[in-house]
Design an enzyme around this catalytic site. Structure first.
Site, PDB file in Angstrom:
ATOM      1  N   GLN A 113       1.190   8.386   3.837  1.00  0.00           N
ATOM      2  CA  GLN A 113       1.610   7.091   5.015  1.00  0.00           C
ATOM      3  C   GLN A 113       1.084   7.727   6.472  1.00  0.00           C
ATOM      4  O   GLN A 113       0.659   7.228   7.080  1.00  0.00           O
ATOM      5  CB  GLN A 113       2.974   6.672   4.694  1.00  0.00           C
ATOM      6  N   GLY A 153       0.744  -1.115   0.137  1.00  0.00           N
ATOM      7  CA  GLY A 153       0.070   0.077  -0.001  1.00  0.00           C
ATOM      8  C   GLY A 153       0.745   1.494  -0.089  1.00  0.00           C
ATOM      9  O   GLY A 153       0.378   2.251  -0.570  1.00  0.00           O
ATOM     10  N   GLY A 176      12.483   5.444   7.450  1.00  0.00           N
ATOM     11  CA  GLY A 176      11.356   4.604   7.701  1.00  0.00           C
ATOM     12  C   GLY A 176      10.150   5.426   8.198  1.00  0.00           C
ATOM     13  O   GLY A 176      10.355   6.203   9.141  1.00  0.00           O
ATOM     14  N   GLY A 191       6.296   3.938   7.983  1.00  0.00           N
ATOM     15  CA  GLY A 191       4.984   3.273   8.223  1.00  0.00           C
ATOM     16  C   GLY A 191       4.566   3.110   9.625  1.00  0.00           C
ATOM     17  O   GLY A 191       3.465   3.263   9.998  1.00  0.00           O
ATOM     18  N   GLU A 192       5.585   2.894  10.613  1.00  0.00           N
ATOM     19  CA  GLU A 192       5.130   2.266  11.764  1.00  0.00           C
ATOM     20  C   GLU A 192       4.953   3.814  12.597  1.00  0.00           C
ATOM     21  O   GLU A 192       4.128   3.949  13.405  1.00  0.00           O
ATOM     22  CB  GLU A 192       6.309   1.509  12.646  1.00  0.00           C
ATOM     23  N   ILE A 219      13.151  11.825   2.507  1.00  0.00           N
ATOM     24  CA  ILE A 219      11.639  11.586   2.181  1.00  0.00           C
ATOM     25  C   ILE A 219      11.933  11.325   0.427  1.00  0.00           C
ATOM     26  O   ILE A 219      12.199  12.343  -0.064  1.00  0.00           O
ATOM     27  CB  ILE A 219      10.761  12.549   2.377  1.00  0.00           C
TER      28      ILE A 219
END
Length: 745
Positions: A645, A476, A709, A711-712, A636
């Site tokens: 996101q 996604g 990173g 996403g989390e 980024i």
């Protein structure tokens, strides 16, 4: 002619390269493959939570129209990789040892698959599944973690180096002697994975020893490994295809019983079997964020310096499989505290196995830690942001290492400015707009900047396009788009001339997509492979033009039909000439992390979320009016998809804070919530304006791209930000999520 500067694609808000396929229906998901002789499988689940099957009547189902097979433990073929019967079934298996479907008559949780009906149409399979009748010898079950808490918790990992092991620095439980202290318990309920695409698989035995799976998975090669082991096959004989995945937030990081069932069904019938779970089965068969109890004790000096923290947690797992997560990781490294202790336990109850959910255990732990920080700030009569700044860590206090990079203070400032933090009042309930109480809260998040090893192949095609391939998936976030941008920048090509293929186990190796590691890992491999391809082409071009031998790699450029050199109109070699050479225009590169840097630095992404809420004074209705999410996530790659996101993670955090709660009827061990009518998730009306800010400073130690990173950390810290804002609005501290109106009136 003057050379035109190459456009920079990394960082640009480029549209998704697969967007057209998705909106036109050309994208093919795991349940959309039509194979010759395709059949349909439907699972029958147990109606008890614990016990044994004493009788199973499948005669009517087997005789129903169009039914090809009814598979149960009574007639299922032996699966070579299943645990031998001699192993003690009472002992939990390790992570990855999933339920062995149709292996025996034992029932371990409600809705455990007890039969698979395979028919020539889905409707016939559904009808026949209702004809299967089972009787059970029921046993007393336990599905309530709080009832299990006094006597069942066990230490999950005995290895002292495990992140789940007990941890202590300074004096243990030193907060108890503090003059200024808070001590509170917090509860996260069971939260379910409910992406738009439900879990599905099409299993096809192309030969007795060759298996193809069109599967919803976050890791094609991990799934290949699982089923090769399960059926004692060479890995190259198992092919897994997951070109498109309709959303996955951890639920597709595991291989589940329905996948094994479909493979067994295909083996029995000799025909491909398609099996898609129902929305109700998504509650029981593909994991969830586990119900978790936490307790935090914290002490501080009068001037706002933390002196001690103790953070304890008990998480839920199943009776047959051990599941653990890093619930306490953020507590050990986020704030200065000379005395700190963490203790993590799990309790096995009669439910299916949990799994990681976006933000994994860190989102669960952050709710407790960041709520406790707010409670302590209130006790000290300090602004919560000021309190965090007074306990800011300039290096990792857990590992005694410098941060690879940390720009959290910049995030604090940017978020506070954008939310209007200056309007926040120390006294709860001080801001009011008519019947609505207004409050502001914040929550901090962090997650490891992980990087693994990956391989990427790069090939120059005769038409001047470049094809890259990797087994990674895209669940996604826009992985294909980011990889295209990285390759375009490295090669100096228009992104339209680059194709990045993914989602097949036969492509060069990659791990599962999860843990915010894909761009860090695969992105670096894409850059390395692109550079290697360019260098190889430059070397090959010297055979036709010596000028290429002395040209710097950065000066070698692609044109429509030729490889050329900047500023040299004579030096050019046609692609067709380059590709005549053996193995020309093709490289496979493996990219690995720098072990020395990983030992020297602590590598994390950081986020802070600020929330403005309004709470109706009479009804207790909570509205999140604005969220500001700020991230220190390194370079980024795509401003647009990265912001999406963060926004998606923020909306997930709203669900965690205000709505999501899977309710189980402990009398029967069965979920009462079974669809979106009962299990609430945020809809558009619940999603406020989400403003996103990126520091956008590269981290040179994670990889050469500088990524860390996203996403989390997009979710970690959102729920406590909202909970703290609700307290600021109402003066009522809710420590058990979700925050529903009944808890505020």
């Amino acid at each position: 002619m003057k050379e035109q500067a190459q456009p920079k694609h990394i960082g640009a808000p480029m549209n998704r390269v697969d967007g057209f396929q998705k909106v036109t229906g050309a994208a093919k998901y795991s349940a959309e493959y039509e194979l010759p002789g395709l059949t349909y499988g439907v699972l029958v689940g147990s109606t008890v939570a614990k016990g044994r099957i004493t009788s199973l009547d499948t005669k009517a189902a087997a005789g129903a129209p169009g039914v090809l097979a009814v598979v149960t433990h009574l007639n299922s073929p032996k699966v070579p990789g299943f645990t031998p019967s001699g192993k003690d079934p009472s002992q939990p298996q390790t992570v990855g040892g999933r339920l062995q479907v149709f292996k025996d008559d034992k029932i371990r949780f409600s809705d455990q698959p007890i039969a698979l009906v395979v028919a020539d149409t889905l409707e016939r399979a559904r009808y026949a599944a209702r004809l299967v009748k089972a009787q059970y010898a029921k046993e007393a079950h336990l599905t309530n973690l709080l009832e299990a808490k006094p006597f069942l918790p066990t230490q999950a990992k005995q290895n002292p180096k495990s992140p789940m092991a007990d941890y202590q620095r300074g004096q243990g439980d030193a907060y108890q002697g503090g003059a200024l202290k808070v001590e509170s318990e917090y509860i996260i309920p069971t939260e379910m994975h409910h992406p738009m695409e439900m879990q599905s698989i099409t299993a096809h035995w192309e030969a007795a020893d060759r298996l193809t799976l069109y599967d919803k998975t976050q890791g094609t090669q991990g799934t290949r490994r699982d089923f090769a082991k399960e059926w004692n096959l060479p890995e190259e004989n198992v092919k897994v295809v997951a070109t498109f995945v309709g959303g996955a937030f951890g639920n597709a990081l595991h291989s589940w019983p329905h996948e094994s069932a479909a493979v067994i069904g295909a083996k029995v019938t000799g025909r491909p079997v398609k099996l898609m779970l129902t929305r109700e089965q998504m509650f029981t068969l593909v994991g969830y964020r586990p119900y978790t109890w936490q307790k935090i004790g914290m002490s501080a000096t009068a001037d706002g310096k933390i002196t001690a923290i103790t953070h304890e947690s008990i998480g839920q797992t199943s009776s047959y499989e051990e599941f653990t997560e890093s619930t306490l990781a953020q507590t050990r490294m986020m704030y200065q505290s000379p005395n700190l202790a963490t203790r993590y336990r799990i309790a096995a109850v009669d439910v299916s196995t949990p799994i990681w959910m976006r933000g994994p255990g860190e989102a669960t732990g952050a709710f407790a830690l960041e709520s406790a920080m707010d409670e302590m700030a209130y006790l000290l009569k300090l602004d919560p942001l000021d309190f965090r700044l007074r306990n800011y860590t300039d290096q990792d206090p857990e590992k005694n290492r410098p941060w690879s990079t940390k720009f959290l203070k910049e995030c604090y400032q940017a978020g506070a400015d954008r939310i209007g933090w200056r309007k926040r009042q120390l006294q709860p309930g001080a801001l009011r707009e008519g019947d609505w109480l207004v409050g502001y809260g914040m929550g901090v998040g962090t997650f490891g900047a992980h990087r693994g090893a990956a391989q990427v192949s790069a090939r120059l095609l005769p038409n001047g396009r470049v094809l890259l391939q990797c087994a990674t998936t895209d669940i996604g976030p826009g992985t294909g788009t980011a990889m295209t941008q990285i390759a375009a920048d490295t090669l100096g090509l228009d992104p339209a001339r680059i194709t990045f293929e993914l989602g097949q186990s036969g492509f060069p190796k990659a791990g599962s997509q999860g843990g915010s590691s894909t761009v860090n890992t695969v992105g670096q491999a894409v850059q390395d492979a692109s550079r290697a391809l360019l260098d190889k082409l430059r070397q090959q071009a010297t055979a036709g033009n010596a000028a290429f031998g002395t040209a710097a790699p950065a000066d070698v450029v692609f044109t429509d039909k030729h490889l050329s050199i900047k500023g040299n109109e004579v030096a050019r070699v046609a692609y067709a000439d380059l590709l005549r050479q053996p193995d020309a225009g093709f490289v496979v590169v493996e990219s690995k992390p720098d072990g020395a840097d990983q030992q020297k630095y602590s590598m994390y992404s950081f986020s802070v979320h600020f929330a403005e809420v309004a709470v109706h004074a009479l009804t207790g209705e909570v509205r999140v009016r604005k969220l500001v999410s700020c991230a220190d996530a390194g370079t980024i790659v795509n401003e647009k998809t990265a912001a999406n996101q963060m926004k998606g993670g923020a909306v997930g955090g709203i669900g965690m804070a205000l709505m999501e709660h899977a309710i189980i009827d402990d009398r029967y061990g069965r979920y009462v919530t079974k669809d979106f009518a009962d299990y609430h998730v945020p809809v558009h009306a619940d999603a406020p304006a989400v403003e996103v800010y990126f520091v956008n400073q590269p981290d040179p130690h994670v990889n050469a791209l500088g990524t860390k990173g996203i996403g989390e950390i997009a979710t970690i810290g959102v729920a406590p930000a909202i909970a703290n804002a609700v307290f600021n609005a109402t003066g009522k501290r809710v420590r058990e999520l979700p925050i529903t109106p009944d808890k505020l009136v």
